[in-house]
Design a protein around this motif. Sequence first.
Motif, short mmCIF file in Angstrom:
data_model
loop_
_atom_site.label_atom_id
_atom_site.label_comp_id
_atom_site.label_asym_id
_atom_site.label_seq_id
_atom_site.Cartn_x
_atom_site.Cartn_y
_atom_site.Cartn_z
N PHE A 1 40.28 -19.79 -1.21
CA PHE A 1 40.14 -20.88 -0.26
C PHE A 1 40.23 -22.25 -0.92
CE2 PHE A 1 37.84 -18.88 3.62
CZ PHE A 1 38.66 -17.77 3.55
N ILE A 2 39.99 -22.32 -2.24
CA ILE A 2 40.07 -23.62 -2.92
C ILE A 2 41.36 -23.78 -3.71
CG2 ILE A 2 37.56 -23.90 -3.06
CD1 ILE A 2 37.71 -22.97 -5.99
N ALA A 3 42.21 -22.74 -3.71
CA ALA A 3 43.49 -22.83 -4.42
C ALA A 3 44.51 -23.57 -3.55
CB ALA A 3 44.00 -21.43 -4.75
N LYS A 4 45.61 -23.96 -4.17
CA LYS A 4 46.68 -24.61 -3.42
C LYS A 4 47.32 -23.63 -2.46
CE LYS A 4 47.68 -28.14 -6.92
NZ LYS A 4 47.16 -29.26 -6.10
N ILE A 5 47.91 -24.14 -1.41
CA ILE A 5 48.43 -23.30 -0.32
C ILE A 5 49.94 -23.18 -0.42
CG2 ILE A 5 48.65 -23.13 2.19
CD1 ILE A 5 45.93 -24.59 2.36
N TRP A 6 50.42 -21.95 -0.35
CA TRP A 6 51.85 -21.69 -0.50
C TRP A 6 52.63 -22.13 0.73
CZ3 TRP A 6 53.82 -20.27 -5.06
CH2 TRP A 6 55.18 -19.95 -5.11
N GLU A 7 53.81 -22.62 0.47
CA GLU A 7 54.71 -23.09 1.52
C GLU A 7 54.92 -21.99 2.58
OE1 GLU A 7 58.75 -25.65 1.21
OE2 GLU A 7 58.85 -23.65 0.31
N TRP B 1 42.85 -21.80 5.99
CA TRP B 1 41.51 -21.27 5.72
C TRP B 1 40.55 -21.58 6.86
CZ3 TRP B 1 43.03 -17.79 3.04
CH2 TRP B 1 43.86 -17.94 1.95
N ASP B 2 40.80 -22.63 7.62
CA ASP B 2 40.03 -22.85 8.85
C ASP B 2 40.35 -21.75 9.85
OD1 ASP B 2 38.88 -25.19 7.85
OD2 ASP B 2 40.53 -26.44 8.59
N ARG B 3 41.63 -21.39 9.94
CA ARG B 3 42.03 -20.31 10.84
C ARG B 3 41.41 -18.98 10.39
NH1 ARG B 3 47.84 -19.50 10.49
NH2 ARG B 3 47.42 -17.90 12.03
N MET B 4 41.36 -18.79 9.08
CA MET B 4 40.79 -17.54 8.57
C MET B 4 39.31 -17.45 8.92
SD MET B 4 41.80 -14.83 6.87
CE MET B 4 43.09 -15.23 5.70
N LYS C 1 46.05 -10.40 9.36
CA LYS C 1 45.11 -11.51 9.25
C LYS C 1 45.92 -12.80 9.38
CE LYS C 1 45.81 -11.65 4.27
NZ LYS C 1 45.22 -11.59 2.93
N PRO C 2 45.29 -13.95 9.52
CA PRO C 2 46.03 -15.21 9.47
C PRO C 2 46.75 -15.35 8.13
CG PRO C 2 43.84 -15.58 10.37
CD PRO C 2 43.87 -14.17 9.87
N PHE D 1 39.01 -16.48 12.45
CA PHE D 1 39.37 -15.07 12.55
C PHE D 1 38.17 -14.20 12.17
CE2 PHE D 1 41.14 -11.35 10.14
CZ PHE D 1 41.74 -10.69 11.19
N ASN D 2 37.53 -14.53 11.06
CA ASN D 2 36.36 -13.77 10.62
C ASN D 2 35.22 -13.85 11.63
OD1 ASN D 2 37.55 -12.98 8.21
ND2 ASN D 2 36.72 -14.70 7.05
N ASP D 3 35.01 -15.06 12.17
CA ASP D 3 33.88 -15.28 13.07
C ASP D 3 34.09 -14.63 14.44
OD1 ASP D 3 32.66 -16.71 11.07
OD2 ASP D 3 33.21 -18.68 11.88
#
Length: 544
Positions: A444-450, A457-460, A338-339, A463-465
């Motif tokens: 999707f609302i949590a902080k994003i890891w380095e 989450w836009d990419r995800m 997945k992304p 990917f889903n769509d």
Amino acid sequence: MKKRLMALLLTGVMTCGMLAGCGGGAAESTGADEAVEETADEAGEATESDGAAEAADSAEADAAIQERKDSGETPTVVIAYMNFAGSPAGIDRVASKLSEITEEKLGVKVELQIMDAASYSQNMNLMLASGEQVDLFNAVSVGFMPCVNKGYTLDLEEDDLIQKYGQGILSAFREDEINGCRVSGTLYGTPVKKDDAAGKFGISIPKALLDEIGFDYASLYKDGEECIYTDFDTIEDILGKLHEAHPEKTTFYMDTSSVVSQCLAIDIPSDVFGVLLDPVNSLEVGDLFTSDQYKELCSRMYDWNQRGWISPDAITETTATTVQVKSGSLMAYKTATKPGIKQQESNLCGEEMIIFQLGPDFKGSSAYNTMPWCINQNTDDPVAAMQVLNLLYTDPEASTILCWGEEGKEWKETDDGHITYADGIDANSSEYFNNVNWEMPNQFIAKIWEGNELTIWDRMQDFNDNATASKAMGFTYDNSDYSAEYTALANVYSEYQSQLELGFLDPEVGIPELESRLKEAGLDDYIAAKQAALDEWAAANGVQ
């Protein structure tokens, strides 16, 4: 939904009015205008009604919180889920940090019960059956349908529970996503914000090992993609060289529970006893175990086992694949892609991993209910449980703590808006590093890891769509009328599953034996019942 439907009706009537005005004259236009006015009035009344209902629900939710706080008692909501390393050292500290938020906002504390993946299903069944306190739990590996059939899951719409206290959950998903967690019309769980699709037959290998055997992976990347799309000839060449270089290590490992679901682009409605072998084009329920796909998969695993690439202890192995990589005992393992998968697996393994993908991106009928969050039927306080669950879907700070732990202890923010390990901390020393965020209510609302893009989450969502989807998206098979047959089938399958799917039993011998015993246990009748249920669902939903 009422608001959106009324808005669509209003738009349609307005369009008709404009068309009439262009071609029909003043009288016809006046009639359309009157229709628009009437519909607009109705839309306004519906909006006001919906707004009043939402306000009433909000007031009721606030009243429940205030009553709880005024009582002087602070109930505890127990949250259970699994990860791949078991209960982390910092679990109580992180639960305390999360409780600071839930106490302030809801008047409740939380307790975390985190179990390792190997024991989660058994432990949860024991806890739920015995009456031990578990208020919220993720049904991953326990099985959503088994939980429903055993009476472990609460009807989330009983007394309008989710409508009054879970509005944030309903707002986070489309209606079809929520409906994916219904069984015979009853809502028993809530979906997870995650990758609904999966890249089939992904394989993860440490970069350092690929460098050691001189494999040129860099030239295989295309268009900046994080996975290398390849074929079995390439993978088998790599595995052969890894085995030759390190015969003392396990070359390849995969957990039996997800072999079929993560390797084959078939649709598995609720269980493997009746699947869609051509899910993009057909709603025909077929027999997995006589299919070419299953025989090819088992034959390949048998070949790999004969070459010495699969550990003799694979059937009894309980250590997570990523932990095996960390310890240096494993060189390659299966994963769904997945992304963000490259960073996820690198974080889990404590070193850079290279991800290969052999199959397509695919979304099956159970995409929304593979790991739903459920409220225990026997919870003492359904309202408190629902309000905590709603908070985890809507509060970024709470979601970040659940996903990543405590700021300053596990993680710190970077200048560019990411988070990374706190000073002096790494993957081995962190006291709370879940990295099963795909299991959390709303990563999707949590902080994003380095290492991940801030647009991950836009990419995800893309990917889903854009993944190839089953025609049966949203169908859930309720096998409660065939629970005895299901148990008999599951018992037979469990005798052969690991042996066949990890390559310890010759499929030319094992598959016919398995098929014969499954038929004796009622496989044909079970498949026929599932087909009838799918046909009924398709007719009701206009799917052909």
